[in-house]
Design an enzyme around this catalytic site. Structure first.
Site, PDB file in Angstrom:
ATOM      1  N   ALA A   4       0.832  -1.206   0.000  1.00  0.00           N
ATOM      2  CA  ALA A   4       0.000   0.000   0.000  1.00  0.00           C
ATOM      3  C   ALA A   4       0.864   1.253   0.000  1.00  0.00           C
ATOM      4  O   ALA A   4       1.427   1.629   1.028  1.00  0.00           O
ATOM      5  CB  ALA A   4      -0.932  -0.017   1.211  1.00  0.00           C
TER       6      ALA A   4
ATOM      7  N   GLU B 248       9.888  -5.238  -9.968  1.00  0.00           N
ATOM      8  CA  GLU B 248       8.450  -4.931 -10.076  1.00  0.00           C
ATOM      9  C   GLU B 248       8.096  -4.552 -11.518  1.00  0.00           C
ATOM     10  O   GLU B 248       7.128  -5.052 -12.091  1.00  0.00           O
ATOM     11  CB  GLU B 248       8.108  -3.792  -9.126  1.00  0.00           C
ATOM     12  CG  GLU B 248       6.675  -3.342  -9.218  1.00  0.00           C
ATOM     13  CD  GLU B 248       6.333  -2.230  -8.230  1.00  0.00           C
ATOM     14  OE1 GLU B 248       7.014  -2.121  -7.189  1.00  0.00           O
ATOM     15  OE2 GLU B 248       5.375  -1.499  -8.494  1.00  0.00           O
TER      16      GLU B 248
HETATM   17  C1  LIG Z   1      -5.990  -1.573 -10.964  1.00  0.00           C
HETATM   18  C2  LIG Z   1      -4.979  -0.817 -10.147  1.00  0.00           C
HETATM   19  C3  LIG Z   1      -4.211  -1.502  -9.209  1.00  0.00           C
HETATM   20  C4  LIG Z   1      -3.297  -0.816  -8.412  1.00  0.00           C
HETATM   21  N1  LIG Z   1      -2.616  -1.491  -7.424  1.00  0.00           N
HETATM   22  C5  LIG Z   1      -1.853  -0.779  -6.538  1.00  0.00           C
HETATM   23  C6  LIG Z   1      -1.283  -1.435  -5.381  1.00  0.00           C
HETATM   24  O1  LIG Z   1      -1.404  -2.645  -5.188  1.00  0.00           O
HETATM   25  N2  LIG Z   1      -0.587  -0.662  -4.497  1.00  0.00           N
HETATM   26  C7  LIG Z   1      -0.409   0.672  -4.662  1.00  0.00           C
HETATM   27  O2  LIG Z   1       0.207   1.300  -3.825  1.00  0.00           O
HETATM   28  N3  LIG Z   1      -0.939   1.319  -5.756  1.00  0.00           N
HETATM   29  C8  LIG Z   1      -1.661   0.619  -6.672  1.00  0.00           C
HETATM   30  N4  LIG Z   1      -2.235   1.258  -7.749  1.00  0.00           N
HETATM   31  C9  LIG Z   1      -2.002   2.694  -7.924  1.00  0.00           C
HETATM   32  C10 LIG Z   1      -1.020   2.991  -9.058  1.00  0.00           C
HETATM   33  O3  LIG Z   1       0.263   2.577  -8.749  1.00  0.00           O
HETATM   34  C11 LIG Z   1      -1.153   4.490  -9.350  1.00  0.00           C
HETATM   35  O4  LIG Z   1      -2.270   4.555 -10.201  1.00  0.00           O
HETATM   36  C12 LIG Z   1       0.047   5.104 -10.030  1.00  0.00           C
HETATM   37  O5  LIG Z   1       1.061   5.294  -9.099  1.00  0.00           O
HETATM   38  C13 LIG Z   1      -0.318   6.424 -10.677  1.00  0.00           C
HETATM   39  O6  LIG Z   1      -0.858   7.273  -9.744  1.00  0.00           O
HETATM   40  P1  LIG Z   1      -2.050   8.281 -10.113  1.00  0.00           P
HETATM   41  O7  LIG Z   1      -3.003   7.567 -11.004  1.00  0.00           O
HETATM   42  O8  LIG Z   1      -2.549   8.848  -8.841  1.00  0.00           O
HETATM   43  O9  LIG Z   1      -1.383   9.338 -11.016  1.00  0.00           O
HETATM   44  P2  LIG Z   1      -0.721  10.745 -10.646  1.00  0.00           P
HETATM   45  O10 LIG Z   1       0.569  10.531  -9.973  1.00  0.00           O
HETATM   46  O11 LIG Z   1      -1.720  11.616  -9.978  1.00  0.00           O
HETATM   47  O12 LIG Z   1      -0.454  11.277 -12.096  1.00  0.00           O
HETATM   48  C14 LIG Z   1      -1.487  11.758 -12.958  1.00  0.00           C
HETATM   49  C15 LIG Z   1      -0.897  11.979 -14.332  1.00  0.00           C
HETATM   50  O13 LIG Z   1       0.213  12.890 -14.231  1.00  0.00           O
HETATM   51  C16 LIG Z   1       1.385  12.296 -14.744  1.00  0.00           C
HETATM   52  N5  LIG Z   1       2.527  12.673 -13.912  1.00  0.00           N
HETATM   53  C17 LIG Z   1       2.626  12.662 -12.558  1.00  0.00           C
HETATM   54  N6  LIG Z   1       3.839  13.075 -12.165  1.00  0.00           N
HETATM   55  C18 LIG Z   1       4.526  13.335 -13.290  1.00  0.00           C
HETATM   56  C19 LIG Z   1       5.856  13.795 -13.544  1.00  0.00           C
HETATM   57  N7  LIG Z   1       6.721  14.048 -12.549  1.00  0.00           N
HETATM   58  N8  LIG Z   1       6.240  13.965 -14.837  1.00  0.00           N
HETATM   59  C20 LIG Z   1       5.391  13.696 -15.865  1.00  0.00           C
HETATM   60  N9  LIG Z   1       4.123  13.266 -15.687  1.00  0.00           N
HETATM   61  C21 LIG Z   1       3.705  13.087 -14.413  1.00  0.00           C
HETATM   62  C22 LIG Z   1       1.147  10.797 -14.644  1.00  0.00           C
HETATM   63  O14 LIG Z   1       1.908  10.104 -15.606  1.00  0.00           O
HETATM   64  C23 LIG Z   1      -0.336  10.709 -14.952  1.00  0.00           C
HETATM   65  O15 LIG Z   1      -0.535  10.741 -16.324  1.00  0.00           O
HETATM   66  C24 LIG Z   1      -3.114   0.578  -8.586  1.00  0.00           C
HETATM   67  C25 LIG Z   1      -3.866   1.261  -9.564  1.00  0.00           C
HETATM   68  C26 LIG Z   1      -4.782   0.585 -10.326  1.00  0.00           C
HETATM   69  C27 LIG Z   1      -5.589   1.356 -11.317  1.00  0.00           C
END
Ligand SMILES: Cc1cc2nc3c(=O)[nH]c(=O)nc-3n(C[C@H](O)[C@H](O)[C@H](O)COP(=O)(O)OP(=O)(O)OC[C@H]3O[C@@H](n4cnc5c(N)ncnc54)[C@H](O)[C@@H]3O)c2cc1C
Length: 381
Positions: free
Chosen positions: A124, A243
């Site tokens: 998490a 990973e």
């Molecule tokens: C089905 C599913 C399973 C998952 N399982 C897990 C799990 O087991 N454990 C866990 O901890 N998480 C899990 N996640 C979460 C996943 O790892 C996050 O979705 C991921 O880290 C992206 O976060 P966010 O969608 O909040 O995007 P954000 O970080 O909010 O980013 C939004 C957009 O901005 C872009 N962006 C952000 N920062 C930058 C940057 N510095 N430069 C350029 N572009 C940027 C991103 O590429 C994206 O397009 C899961 C998600 C899904 C959908």
């Protein structure tokens, strides 16, 4: 020459796993997709059959096998076209945190249960307002005598409903340096203050129990700290290579499986004239392009598997592979849908679920934009 050297034992393991999945998993996929969960019993069966925690050392309760067995589990579970049973997340992403950074007591306590499938694991990190930017997470911990108290909310946690243990990242609110503020903790099911939210309704991965997790004055013994206090970033960074490699392996398999399926369909489906649709030049060009891309992905990923097994640092290449192969899976299934047409849009055909499921691959496990940022950084851009 093959890049990876599979022995007879690897091949037998693959056959046994394929037979196990054909009997214990494939027939039940439609029901689990409707139920939005995989029964815990299936994990136990998979553990009993020796398909979980293959890489963990025998002395800690794992099977002590090389990484190619992990690759086989990842490939064969991906080949089912089913994403609910996240064995690779469990065995090759979460449990390795415990094996590498855990104390002897933690390893002896948790790894045998993870190997048997009695305990399903989760990690998490993500929070409602913090995905990629882990340094700004708001889940916090404080010390209280022999305990730590964790407060905060995590979301999008795979295996969130079924998990018996969760490796949680939390921040010390007093720390000045955000990169030394994160620590990792093992929280067990049943710990006071640990709660699960609703099972998230998603576009795909329907039978994967992705959920919110709540930590409200969640009190855990100090013995459940994983690694060093403030060492969370190092723990997370050290494991990123494997990973993201696992993610890329799954993506290439998804693309290969779709290419195989669509080629078979085109060979066996005839136009009104009686000619198989695979004889159309336009279809041939599309199929050859798709097959070529899948092969490119395969060669790239197999080379990275070999490098990873030789303990080479290939973080940049793995970041490139994660972005390229997950985009590959996405465009392959999209193209397959166009080639097959109406039948592909039916659930029974098996493409529709893939279309939904691969869509998240460029987003999770580090978004593809972040992968490119990592590569750009290493390239001195
Ligand atoms: C089905 C599913 C399973 C998952 N399982 C897990 C799990 O087991 N454990 C866990 O901890 N998480 C899990 N996640 C979460 C996943 O790892 C996050 O979705 C991921 O880290 C992206 O976060 P966010 O969608 O909040 O995007 P954000 O970080 O909010 O980013 C939004 C957009 O901005 C872009 N962006 C952000 N920062 C930058 C940057 N510095 N430069 C350029 N572009 C940027 C991103 O590429 C994206 O397009 C899961 C998600 C899904 C959908």
């Amino acid at each position: 020459m093959d890049i990876l050297n599979y022995t007879d034992d690897h091949k037998k393991f693959r056959e046994d796993l394929r037979a196990f999945l054909a009997k214990e998993v494939n027939p039940f996929i439609p029901q689990w997709e409707k139920d939005h969960i995989v029964p815990k019993e299936v994990w136990r069966k998979m553990g009993e059959a020796g398909f979980l925690c293959t890489a963990q050392a025998k002395e800690f309760g794992g099977h002590g096998k090389d990484f190619l067995y992990s690759v086989i589990v990842c490939e064969e579970t991906s080949r089912t076209g089913f994403t609910g049973l996240t064995a690779s997340l469990h065995s090759d992403i979460v449990v390795p945190y415990i094996e590498t950074f855990g104390t002897l007591e933690q390893k002896k306590k948790y790894i045998p249960k993870c190997t048997s499938g009695e305990c399903i694991s989760a990690v998490a990190m993500t929070e409602p307002d913090h995905g990629s930017d882990l340094a700004s997470m708001t889940t916090i911990f404080e010390e209280d005598g022999d305990h730590y108290i964790i407060n905060g909310t995590k979301t999008f946690i795979s295996n969130g409903i079924n998990c018996g243990l969760v490796v949680v990242a939390a921040r010390d609110p007093r720390a000045d340096n955000p990169y030394q503020a994160i620590s990792m903790f093992i929280v067990e099911d049943g710990t006071p203050g640990f709660g699960r939210g609703k099972h998230l309704e998603k576009m795909g991965w329907h039978s994967q129990d992705t959920a919110e997790l709540f930590f409200s004055k969640c009190r855990i013994p100090k013995a459940n700290l994983l690694g060093q206090l403030g060492g969370g970033f190092i723990i997370l960074m050290e494991k990123l290579q494997q990973e993201r490699l696992v993610c890329a392996i799954g993506a290439v398999c998804a693309a290969e499986q779709v290419v195989e399926k669509v080629i078979e369909y085109c060979k066996n489906t005839k136009e009104p004239s009686g000619k198989p649709i695979s004889k159309n030049q336009g279809t041939q060009f599309a199929l050859v392009e798709m097959a070529t891309e899948a092969k490119l992905g395969r060669v790239f990923v197999d080379k990275l598997i070999a490098d990873h097994m030789e303990k080479k640092a290939v973080v940049v290449e793995v970041s490139m592979a994660k972005y390229w192969t997950t985009d590959l899976a996405k465009r392959t299934v999209d193209r397959a849908m166009d080639i097959v047409g109406d039948p592909g849009y039916l659930e029974a055909f098996g493409l529709a679920r893939g279309f939904r499921d691969v869509r998240v691959m460029p987003i999770f496990a580090g978004t593809n934009e972040i992968m490119k940022r990592i590569a750009a950084g290493f390239m001195g851009l």
